[in-house]
Design an enzyme around this catalytic site. Structure first.
Site, mmCIF file in Angstrom:
data_model
loop_
_atom_site.group_PDB
_atom_site.id
_atom_site.type_symbol
_atom_site.label_atom_id
_atom_site.label_comp_id
_atom_site.label_asym_id
_atom_site.label_seq_id
_atom_site.Cartn_x
_atom_site.Cartn_y
_atom_site.Cartn_z
ATOM 1 N N ASN A 34 -2.510 -15.478 -10.965
ATOM 2 C CA ASN A 34 -2.387 -14.050 -11.234
ATOM 3 C C ASN A 34 -0.928 -13.692 -10.930
ATOM 4 O O ASN A 34 -0.554 -13.544 -9.770
ATOM 5 C CB ASN A 34 -3.375 -13.317 -10.314
ATOM 6 N N ARG A 59 -4.734 -14.634 -15.306
ATOM 7 C CA ARG A 59 -5.042 -13.225 -15.509
ATOM 8 C C ARG A 59 -3.937 -12.654 -16.397
ATOM 9 O O ARG A 59 -2.761 -12.707 -16.048
ATOM 10 C CB ARG A 59 -5.063 -12.499 -14.169
ATOM 11 N N HIS A 86 -8.183 -3.517 -15.251
ATOM 12 C CA HIS A 86 -9.030 -3.968 -14.127
ATOM 13 C C HIS A 86 -10.365 -4.560 -14.614
ATOM 14 O O HIS A 86 -11.355 -4.563 -13.888
ATOM 15 C CB HIS A 86 -9.320 -2.815 -13.134
ATOM 16 N N LEU A 114 -10.298 0.768 -6.354
ATOM 17 C CA LEU A 114 -9.271 1.564 -5.673
ATOM 18 C C LEU A 114 -8.387 0.635 -4.854
ATOM 19 O O LEU A 114 -8.778 0.166 -3.783
ATOM 20 C CB LEU A 114 -9.939 2.598 -4.752
ATOM 21 N N GLY A 115 -7.209 0.342 -5.396
ATOM 22 C CA GLY A 115 -6.234 -0.472 -4.668
ATOM 23 C C GLY A 115 -4.888 0.191 -4.817
ATOM 24 O O GLY A 115 -4.811 1.406 -5.026
ATOM 25 N N ASN A 116 -3.838 -0.584 -4.757
ATOM 26 C CA ASN A 116 -2.520 -0.038 -5.036
ATOM 27 C C ASN A 116 -2.463 0.453 -6.477
ATOM 28 O O ASN A 116 -1.900 1.498 -6.780
ATOM 29 C CB ASN A 116 -1.497 -1.144 -4.782
ATOM 30 N N GLY A 117 -3.076 -0.327 -7.378
ATOM 31 C CA GLY A 117 -3.419 0.166 -8.714
ATOM 32 C C GLY A 117 -4.859 0.636 -8.634
ATOM 33 O O GLY A 117 -5.652 0.017 -7.925
ATOM 34 N N ARG A 171 2.058 5.124 -8.914
ATOM 35 C CA ARG A 171 1.939 5.617 -10.299
ATOM 36 C C ARG A 171 1.257 6.985 -10.317
ATOM 37 O O ARG A 171 0.394 7.253 -9.494
ATOM 38 C CB ARG A 171 1.132 4.627 -11.144
ATOM 39 N N ARG A 203 -2.913 2.881 4.410
ATOM 40 C CA ARG A 203 -2.999 2.714 5.869
ATOM 41 C C ARG A 203 -1.881 3.476 6.570
ATOM 42 O O ARG A 203 -2.107 4.115 7.595
ATOM 43 C CB ARG A 203 -2.926 1.227 6.244
ATOM 44 N N ILE A 260 -8.619 -0.354 -1.083
ATOM 45 C CA ILE A 260 -9.024 0.939 -0.519
ATOM 46 C C ILE A 260 -10.548 1.101 -0.594
ATOM 47 O O ILE A 260 -11.196 1.459 0.393
ATOM 48 C CB ILE A 260 -8.306 2.090 -1.264
ATOM 49 N N ASN A 300 -12.221 -1.059 2.078
ATOM 50 C CA ASN A 300 -11.858 -0.945 3.504
ATOM 51 C C ASN A 300 -11.698 0.469 4.038
ATOM 52 O O ASN A 300 -11.777 0.656 5.252
ATOM 53 C CB ASN A 300 -10.531 -1.683 3.746
ATOM 54 N N GLU A 311 -11.528 -11.395 -8.575
ATOM 55 C CA GLU A 311 -11.100 -11.657 -9.949
ATOM 56 C C GLU A 311 -10.917 -13.152 -10.180
ATOM 57 O O GLU A 311 -11.134 -13.660 -11.277
ATOM 58 C CB GLU A 311 -9.782 -10.911 -10.227
HETATM 59 P P1 ADP Z 1 -3.420 -4.253 -5.314
HETATM 60 O O1 ADP Z 1 -3.746 -3.244 -6.380
HETATM 61 O O2 ADP Z 1 -1.951 -4.440 -5.088
HETATM 62 O O3 ADP Z 1 -4.207 -5.553 -5.438
HETATM 63 P P2 ADP Z 1 -5.114 -3.856 -2.984
HETATM 64 O O4 ADP Z 1 -6.412 -3.912 -3.715
HETATM 65 O O5 ADP Z 1 -4.768 -4.990 -2.081
HETATM 66 O O6 ADP Z 1 -3.900 -3.562 -3.966
HETATM 67 O O7 ADP Z 1 -5.121 -2.491 -2.107
HETATM 68 C C1 ADP Z 1 -4.030 -2.090 -1.350
HETATM 69 C C2 ADP Z 1 -4.371 -0.739 -0.713
HETATM 70 O O8 ADP Z 1 -5.524 -0.870 0.127
HETATM 71 C C3 ADP Z 1 -3.240 -0.196 0.150
HETATM 72 O O9 ADP Z 1 -3.063 1.192 -0.079
HETATM 73 C C4 ADP Z 1 -3.783 -0.423 1.555
HETATM 74 O O10 ADP Z 1 -3.264 0.514 2.481
HETATM 75 C C5 ADP Z 1 -5.263 -0.200 1.343
HETATM 76 N N1 ADP Z 1 -6.044 -0.780 2.455
HETATM 77 C C6 ADP Z 1 -6.230 -2.082 2.733
HETATM 78 N N2 ADP Z 1 -6.959 -2.214 3.882
HETATM 79 C C7 ADP Z 1 -7.201 -0.948 4.336
HETATM 80 C C8 ADP Z 1 -7.897 -0.411 5.463
HETATM 81 N N3 ADP Z 1 -8.484 -1.194 6.362
HETATM 82 N N4 ADP Z 1 -7.954 0.941 5.586
HETATM 83 C C9 ADP Z 1 -7.364 1.741 4.679
HETATM 84 N N5 ADP Z 1 -6.702 1.293 3.592
HETATM 85 C C10 ADP Z 1 -6.625 -0.028 3.422
#
Ligand code: ADP
Length: 387
Positions: free
Chosen positions: A7, A87, A175, A203-206, A235, A279, A323, A326, A373
């Site tokens: 990836n 990917r 996604h 829900l992640g960075n993307g 974004r 975080r 996100i 976690n 993935e």
């Molecule tokens: P990407 O899209 O880069 O793969 P990820 O799926 O790894 O991103 O998600 C990253 C996001 O998840 C960041 O905003 C990070 O702060 C948040 N995150 C990861 N662990 C936690 C946690 N324990 N509590 C709150 N937010 C978290």
């Protein structure tokens, strides 16, 4: 024989290696390619390596892949790569399922670079590097857009002159590999919910959300590019196109400057003025951080209403991504605004955050599912080399 998944992002390569029974052997990543490269890997969730590659001249995807190969040779004795699954962010209108990558398909994917200029070139650089590193292996492309290709036309189109739709200006959605994984996993956990109307929130960075009807995507918050829909780490998410015209015409910003702002300086980072990382925002607890988080959760609720309307109701919600998996406070704040849809979460289950987090009385099932993935790519690669 082994299967390798890759990836390739702009400055990172995530990889995983599976045996022929699809048992995971090792997974890891190289970050900071071209700046401060660092390699890490885990076996059975235990860290086996985590160190800087500063002295190893990892300046591009080719040299990063050589470093991964050295690691694999050291950690997996007798390794033989039968296939490399990639990917690939954009499969355009042509690719609605994974394919074996040959010269012709790679040319077709190159032609899609204008549709995903920030992602597709890195993905294809990974394919080139893997083809040189593993000349005997089959290269397989798995597309983030493929899961969404059968959406109904009104969820696929923009109301522009129709010729633009015909030339590919459509809502592709992204996604898709993550949505494929979590909807398959829901079928194992709760087949009744999986056969119903599901909204999955990656829900992640993307970040995006997807309306899934009995396992099939019928709508997504992401559109033509990975900018639309939810606000993300950097974004902007949904934006009136008139804002872009204003920035061009009144503020005299160049197209490149606008692109840079929409992709890299907006979202949680832009609103908080602090960070793209949730975080950091949760820990800061400043009004600016709170404003960014409120906007994020508010947009998730709005999109959930819209996607439930597309589905004609709602039976289940899945949370996944860094996100979604976690951040229990985010899940809580999303769910607290959705009682009108029959959503009722269980506070304790939500804090522990794995599996079912809805209350016994909730009409809608709420699930936290750790996405994967890599295993989706490996399954597709194995299927294709089997053929
Ligand atoms: P990407 O899209 O880069 O793969 P990820 O799926 O790894 O991103 O998600 C990253 C996001 O998840 C960041 O905003 C990070 O702060 C948040 N995150 C990861 N662990 C936690 C946690 N324990 N509590 C709150 N937010 C978290």
């Amino acid at each position: 024989m082994h299967l390798l998944t890759l990836n390739c992002g702009s400055s990172s390569i995530k990889f995983a290696i599976f045996d022929s029974d699809l048992q995971e052997v090792l997974r890891g990543q190289i970050d900071g390619i071209g700046t401060e490269p660092r390699i890490s890997a885990q076996r059975n969730s235990q860290t086996v390596i985590d160190h800087s590659l500063q002295d190893a001249c990892v300046s591009d995807h080719g040299s990063a892949l050589s470093a991964i190969l050295d690691l694999l040779r050291a950690e997996v004795p007798g390794i033989g790569i039968a296939a490399v699954g990639h990917r690939i962010v954009h499969g355009g209108t042509q690719f609605s399922r994974p394919v074996v990558l040959d010269e012709k398909t790679i040319d077709q994917l190159r032609a899609l670079i204008p549709l995903a200029p920030l992602h597709q070139p890195n993905n294809l650089a990974g394919v080139d590097a893997a083809a040189s590193a593993f000349p005997g292996a089959v290269q397989v492309g798995c597309f983030d857009t493929a899961f969404h290709r059968d959406q109904p036309w009104i969820n696929d189109a923009f109301a522009l002159p129709y010729r633009f739709y015909e030339e590919g200006v459509r809502r592709y959605g992204f996604h898709g590999l993550s949505y494929e994984y979590v909807s398959d996993r829901l079928r194992e956990i709760s087949p009744a919910h999986a056969s119903g109307r599901v909204v999955a929130c990656h829900l992640g960075n993307g970040a995006s959300m997807c309306a899934i009807d009995n396992g099939c995507s019928i709508g997504s918050t992401m559109g033509f590019t990975a900018l639309d829909g939810l606000p993300m780490g950097t974004r902007c998410g949904q934006l009136d196109p008139g804002v872009v015209l204003y920035l061009l015409q009144e503020k005299q910003m160049s197209a490149n400057a606008i692109e840079d702002m929409l992709y890299h300086d907006s979202g949680l980072k832009g609103l908080s003025g602090l960070s793209n990382d949730l975080r950091t925002l949760e820990a800061a607890a400043t009004p600016e951080a709170g404003r960014a988080i409120d906007y994020f959760t508010g947009r998730i609720r709005i999109e959930l209403g819209a996607l439930a309307a597309m589905l004609g109701g709602l039976d289940a919600v899945i949370f996944c991504g860094g996100i979604g998996e976690n951040a229990w406070r985010i899940r809580q704040s999303v769910c607290e605004g959705l009682e009108w849809l029959g959503v009722e979460f269980d506070a304790l289950r939500n804090r522990s955050g794995d599996g079912v987090i809805s209350s016994e009385r909730s009409r809608v099932g709420l699930f936290v599912i750790r996405t994967d993935e890599e295993i989706v790519i490996a399954r597709h690669a194995r299927k294709l080399i089997g053929q």
